[in-house]
Design a protein around this motif. Structure first.
Motif, PDB file in Angstrom:
ATOM      1  N   LEU A   1     -13.810 -66.313  38.557  1.00 55.80           N
ATOM      2  CA  LEU A   1     -14.032 -65.122  39.380  1.00 55.80           C
ATOM      3  C   LEU A   1     -14.601 -63.981  38.553  1.00 55.80           C
ATOM      4  CD1 LEU A   1     -10.870 -64.940  41.689  1.00 55.80           C
ATOM      5  CD2 LEU A   1     -13.238 -65.188  42.427  1.00 55.80           C
ATOM      6  N   ALA A   2     -13.993 -63.752  37.397  1.00 54.29           N
ATOM      7  CA  ALA A   2     -14.408 -62.618  36.569  1.00 54.29           C
ATOM      8  C   ALA A   2     -15.842 -62.772  36.087  1.00 54.29           C
ATOM      9  CB  ALA A   2     -13.447 -62.467  35.389  1.00 54.29           C
TER      10      ALA A   2
ATOM     11  N   VAL B   1     -13.693 -70.167  45.139  1.00 49.54           N
ATOM     12  CA  VAL B   1     -12.459 -69.968  44.376  1.00 49.54           C
ATOM     13  C   VAL B   1     -11.457 -69.220  45.251  1.00 49.54           C
ATOM     14  CG1 VAL B   1     -11.414 -68.908  42.349  1.00 49.54           C
ATOM     15  CG2 VAL B   1     -13.682 -69.949  42.188  1.00 49.54           C
ATOM     16  N   GLN B   2     -10.223 -69.686  45.230  1.00 52.34           N
ATOM     17  CA  GLN B   2      -9.170 -69.079  46.043  1.00 52.34           C
ATOM     18  C   GLN B   2      -8.032 -68.609  45.150  1.00 52.34           C
ATOM     19  OE1 GLN B   2      -7.725 -70.988  49.790  1.00 52.34           O
ATOM     20  NE2 GLN B   2      -5.764 -71.112  48.742  1.00 52.34           N
ATOM     21  N   VAL B   3      -7.551 -67.390  45.412  1.00 53.97           N
ATOM     22  CA  VAL B   3      -6.362 -66.868  44.734  1.00 53.97           C
ATOM     23  C   VAL B   3      -5.386 -66.394  45.807  1.00 53.97           C
ATOM     24  CG1 VAL B   3      -7.584 -66.198  42.644  1.00 53.97           C
ATOM     25  CG2 VAL B   3      -7.358 -64.555  44.513  1.00 53.97           C
ATOM     26  N   LYS B   4      -4.127 -66.300  45.416  1.00 62.51           N
ATOM     27  CA  LYS B   4      -3.066 -65.932  46.348  1.00 62.51           C
ATOM     28  C   LYS B   4      -2.652 -64.485  46.137  1.00 62.51           C
ATOM     29  CE  LYS B   4       1.730 -67.150  47.527  1.00 62.51           C
ATOM     30  NZ  LYS B   4       2.857 -68.056  47.172  1.00 62.51           N
ATOM     31  N   LEU B   5      -2.650 -63.716  47.225  1.00 58.15           N
ATOM     32  CA  LEU B   5      -2.139 -62.349  47.178  1.00 58.15           C
ATOM     33  C   LEU B   5      -0.621 -62.370  47.292  1.00 58.15           C
ATOM     34  CD1 LEU B   5      -4.527 -60.205  49.431  1.00 58.15           C
ATOM     35  CD2 LEU B   5      -4.327 -60.153  46.953  1.00 58.15           C
ATOM     36  N   THR B   6       0.037 -61.469  46.572  1.00 55.51           N
ATOM     37  CA  THR B   6       1.498 -61.341  46.682  1.00 55.51           C
ATOM     38  C   THR B   6       1.838 -59.896  47.058  1.00 55.51           C
ATOM     39  OG1 THR B   6       1.638 -60.933  44.299  1.00 55.51           O
ATOM     40  CG2 THR B   6       1.945 -63.206  45.051  1.00 55.51           C
TER      41      THR B   6
ATOM     42  N   CYS C   1     -15.400 -52.427  49.941  1.00 57.89           N
ATOM     43  CA  CYS C   1     -14.094 -52.448  50.606  1.00 57.89           C
ATOM     44  C   CYS C   1     -13.016 -53.120  49.763  1.00 57.89           C
ATOM     45  CB  CYS C   1     -14.184 -53.192  51.945  1.00 57.89           C
ATOM     46  SG  CYS C   1     -15.399 -52.526  53.081  1.00 57.89           S
ATOM     47  N   LEU C   2     -13.420 -53.883  48.764  1.00 56.20           N
ATOM     48  CA  LEU C   2     -12.456 -54.597  47.931  1.00 56.20           C
ATOM     49  C   LEU C   2     -12.975 -54.654  46.505  1.00 56.20           C
ATOM     50  CD1 LEU C   2     -10.445 -57.748  48.794  1.00 56.20           C
ATOM     51  CD2 LEU C   2     -11.732 -57.727  46.678  1.00 56.20           C
ATOM     52  N   SER C   3     -12.147 -54.223  45.583  1.00 53.19           N
ATOM     53  CA  SER C   3     -12.522 -54.275  44.170  1.00 53.19           C
ATOM     54  C   SER C   3     -11.443 -55.019  43.393  1.00 53.19           C
ATOM     55  CB  SER C   3     -12.710 -52.857  43.597  1.00 53.19           C
ATOM     56  OG  SER C   3     -11.515 -52.100  43.740  1.00 53.19           O
ATOM     57  N   TRP C   4     -11.890 -55.678  42.325  1.00 57.20           N
ATOM     58  CA  TRP C   4     -10.999 -56.524  41.535  1.00 57.20           C
ATOM     59  C   TRP C   4     -10.690 -55.864  40.196  1.00 57.20           C
ATOM     60  CZ3 TRP C   4      -9.688 -61.623  43.234  1.00 57.20           C
ATOM     61  CH2 TRP C   4     -10.356 -62.035  44.392  1.00 57.20           C
ATOM     62  N   GLN C   5      -9.434 -55.971  39.777  1.00 53.95           N
ATOM     63  CA  GLN C   5      -9.017 -55.595  38.433  1.00 53.95           C
ATOM     64  C   GLN C   5      -8.457 -56.873  37.797  1.00 53.95           C
ATOM     65  OE1 GLN C   5      -7.478 -53.556  41.198  1.00 53.95           O
ATOM     66  NE2 GLN C   5      -9.548 -52.679  41.165  1.00 53.95           N
ATOM     67  N   TYR C   6      -9.334 -57.628  37.140  1.00 52.84           N
ATOM     68  CA  TYR C   6      -8.958 -58.955  36.667  1.00 52.84           C
ATOM     69  C   TYR C   6      -7.905 -58.901  35.565  1.00 52.84           C
ATOM     70  CZ  TYR C   6     -13.180 -60.264  39.210  1.00 52.84           C
ATOM     71  OH  TYR C   6     -14.121 -60.450  40.186  1.00 52.84           O
ATOM     72  N   ASP C   7      -8.051 -57.955  34.643  1.00 53.11           N
ATOM     73  CA  ASP C   7      -7.085 -57.871  33.546  1.00 53.11           C
ATOM     74  C   ASP C   7      -5.686 -57.535  34.065  1.00 53.11           C
ATOM     75  OD1 ASP C   7      -9.101 -58.439  31.774  1.00 53.11           O
ATOM     76  OD2 ASP C   7      -9.533 -56.327  31.316  1.00 53.11           O
ATOM     77  N   ALA C   8      -5.623 -56.667  35.055  1.00 52.03           N
ATOM     78  CA  ALA C   8      -4.319 -56.279  35.609  1.00 52.03           C
ATOM     79  C   ALA C   8      -3.812 -57.268  36.650  1.00 52.03           C
ATOM     80  CB  ALA C   8      -4.411 -54.885  36.229  1.00 52.03           C
ATOM     81  N   GLY C   9      -4.696 -58.143  37.146  1.00 55.11           N
ATOM     82  CA  GLY C   9      -4.297 -59.095  38.170  1.00 55.11           C
ATOM     83  C   GLY C   9      -4.023 -58.443  39.502  1.00 55.11           C
ATOM     84  N   THR C  10      -4.814 -57.422  39.846  1.00 56.17           N
ATOM     85  CA  THR C  10      -4.626 -56.713  41.109  1.00 56.17           C
ATOM     86  C   THR C  10      -5.972 -56.497  41.793  1.00 56.17           C
ATOM     87  OG1 THR C  10      -4.814 -54.528  40.053  1.00 56.17           O
ATOM     88  CG2 THR C  10      -2.603 -55.500  40.243  1.00 56.17           C
TER      89      THR C  10
ATOM     90  N   ILE D   1     -10.574 -65.536  49.238  1.00 56.34           N
ATOM     91  CA  ILE D   1     -11.483 -66.636  48.960  1.00 56.34           C
ATOM     92  C   ILE D   1     -12.861 -66.046  48.658  1.00 56.34           C
ATOM     93  CG2 ILE D   1     -12.545 -68.734  49.866  1.00 56.34           C
ATOM     94  CD1 ILE D   1     -10.127 -69.097  51.640  1.00 56.34           C
ATOM     95  N   ALA D   2     -13.344 -66.332  47.454  1.00 59.17           N
ATOM     96  CA  ALA D   2     -14.611 -65.756  47.008  1.00 59.17           C
ATOM     97  C   ALA D   2     -15.572 -66.856  46.588  1.00 59.17           C
ATOM     98  CB  ALA D   2     -14.376 -64.795  45.839  1.00 59.17           C
ATOM     99  N   THR D   3     -16.857 -66.565  46.697  1.00 60.08           N
ATOM    100  CA  THR D   3     -17.900 -67.494  46.282  1.00 60.08           C
ATOM    101  C   THR D   3     -18.416 -67.103  44.910  1.00 60.08           C
ATOM    102  OG1 THR D   3     -18.571 -67.871  48.575  1.00 60.08           O
ATOM    103  CG2 THR D   3     -20.146 -68.471  46.862  1.00 60.08           C
ATOM    104  N   CYS D   4     -18.490 -68.082  44.017  1.00 55.65           N
ATOM    105  CA  CYS D   4     -18.969 -67.843  42.657  1.00 55.65           C
ATOM    106  C   CYS D   4     -20.249 -68.647  42.421  1.00 55.65           C
ATOM    107  CB  CYS D   4     -17.913 -68.250  41.630  1.00 55.65           C
ATOM    108  SG  CYS D   4     -16.368 -67.319  41.766  1.00 55.65           S
TER     109      CYS D   4
END
Length: 404
Positions: free
Chosen positions: A156-157, A5-10, A122-131, A176-179
């Motif tokens: 992803l979540a 799964v791929q998401v775009k950073l802004t 090194c990287l954590s996800w905040q799915y609800d906030a989209g950050t 890019i993450a593996t699910c």
């Protein structure tokens, strides 16, 4: 089953600068370690454990934290393991060839913007906030926004496992993450198979009656891209080369989009009717088959392996059986009477059986043969006591084309 799964950073300009500096530092460190690894004579001295024993402290001194330093060590060790496997398999030619010697005698190099792996430390996800919160050489940066399709973010979540890669491509930042997505229950008793013939004039044609997928419209697009590429290559200027690179990425994205659309429609048709999917196995077709020059250009300009991979994983997610069959003589065999002759196919699009006289679209006829072969392959694996592996279609099948 694994799904990427791929998401775009802004990121803001300041954050983007920090991310660029981080990739540059990590890949500079990887190139330094690669030089040291090349100097070591034995392959066992290029493993992760061997490299970590002398390089970890130096990488920390270069400004990398503990986990990024370990990721750099692993990236270099994996690169040398891959090179060793390719050399052994002969993918770079014989041992006495110039190409083999050049690759074996020079260290592996990493681009300044090559991807970098991140784990959950090194990287954590905040799915609800989209950050995301991400480590950089300038410190940890929190609240970096990302965007993605709702389905991708949900996947992803729920199913993300393992590491995430930070990728900088064409000015765009991506994660890019593996699910690990659970596959649906497989339909072990399919009501026949949907045959799919892959081709140049029509990217995909199914054994059902109907229009082929991505035909003349897509071929016009491809011909236009080939013409533009030829014009830019003839110029040979720096600006022309930059445009070539940009167009190559655009074409790849377009091909990926079309392959996603085609594979989704194929799987949906099979799932709706309770059938499996039979696809021709085109592994090594570029080396096996001889084409005229215009056909070679068309063959190399489309990602058939990607389309097959998309169909396979979408079928697994839907619980649809998927098999690949030998495509030999599928375009010359009559799917109604079984007669096989080269003269059965007088033109690229027309199939006219010299035995029973049936006339049909050539790709549709081939897809029907693939469907029958898929049934035999499935039966041979799942019902070996009742399987007939001859691969010949039933002569009594009712014709669906016009007879001459």
């Amino acid at each position: 089953m694994k799904v990427v799964v791929q998401v775009k950073l802004t990121p803001s300009p300041e954050v983007a600068t920090a991310l660029e500096a981080t990739l540059r530092s990590c890949n500079d460190a990887a190139n330094w370690l690669s030089l040291r690894a090349q100097d070591r004579e034995e392959d066992r001295d290029r493993t992760r454990k061997a490299l970590q024993s002398f390089a970890y402290a130096e990488l920390k001194a270069r400004g990398l934290s503990a986990q990024p330093a370990l990721h750099v060590i692993r990236k270099v060790a994996d690169a040398y393991s891959t090179r060793k496997a390719n050399l052994k398999a002969g993918n770079y030619g014989r041992k006495d060839s110039k190409r083999y010697q050049r690759i074996a005698d020079n260290p592996v190099r990493f681009r300044a913007d090559a991807a970098q792996s991140y784990d959950d430390r090194c990287l954590s996800w905040q799915y609800d906030a989209g950050t995301v919160s991400i480590w950089t050489t300038a410190g940890r940066i929190r609240g970096v926004p990302f965007v993605g399709l709702p389905g991708a973010v949900k996947t992803l979540a729920e199913y993300r496992r393992g590491e995430t890669d930070l990728v900088h491509r064409d000015g765009i930042w991506c994660l890019i993450a593996t699910c690990e997505v659970p596959a649906a229950d497989l339909n072990t008793e399919p009501d026949g198979f949907l045959g799919v013939d892959l081709g140049i004039a029509n990217i995909a044609t199914t054994s059902d009656e109907g229009e082929p997928f991505a035909g003349e419209k897509l071929n016009k697009y491809r011909r236009r891209q080939i013409r533009i590429r030829a014009e830019l290559q003839a110029r040979g200027t720096r600006s022309a080369k930059r445009k070539l690179k940009k167009r190559a990425c655009r074409e790849a994205r377009h091909a990926t989009h079309i392959n996603h659309v085609i594979s989704k429609r194929i799987v949906a048709a099979a799932e709706r009717t309770g059938r499996g999917i039979g696809l021709e196995d085109l592994t090594g077709i570029r080396e096996r088959v001889r084409f005229a020059k215009p056909q070679r250009v068309a063959l190399h300009s489309w990602a058939f392996a990607q389309l097959a991979a998309f169909v396979k994983y979408k079928a697994a997610r839907a619980g649809v059986p998927f098999v690949q069959v030998d495509p030999a003589y599928t375009s010359q065999m009559c799917s109604w009477c079984g007669h096989t002759e080269k003269a059965n196919r007088p033109t690229q699009e027309l199939f006219a059986c010299r035995s029973c006289g049936v006339v049909a679209h050539a790709d549709h006829n081939a897809a029907r043969n693939i469907a029958v072969r898929a049934e035999h392959v499935w039966a041979a694996v799942n019902q070996p006591h009742a399987a007939d592996t001859s691969g010949a279609p039933a002569a009594s099948a009712a014709p669906q084309g016009s007879r001459s």
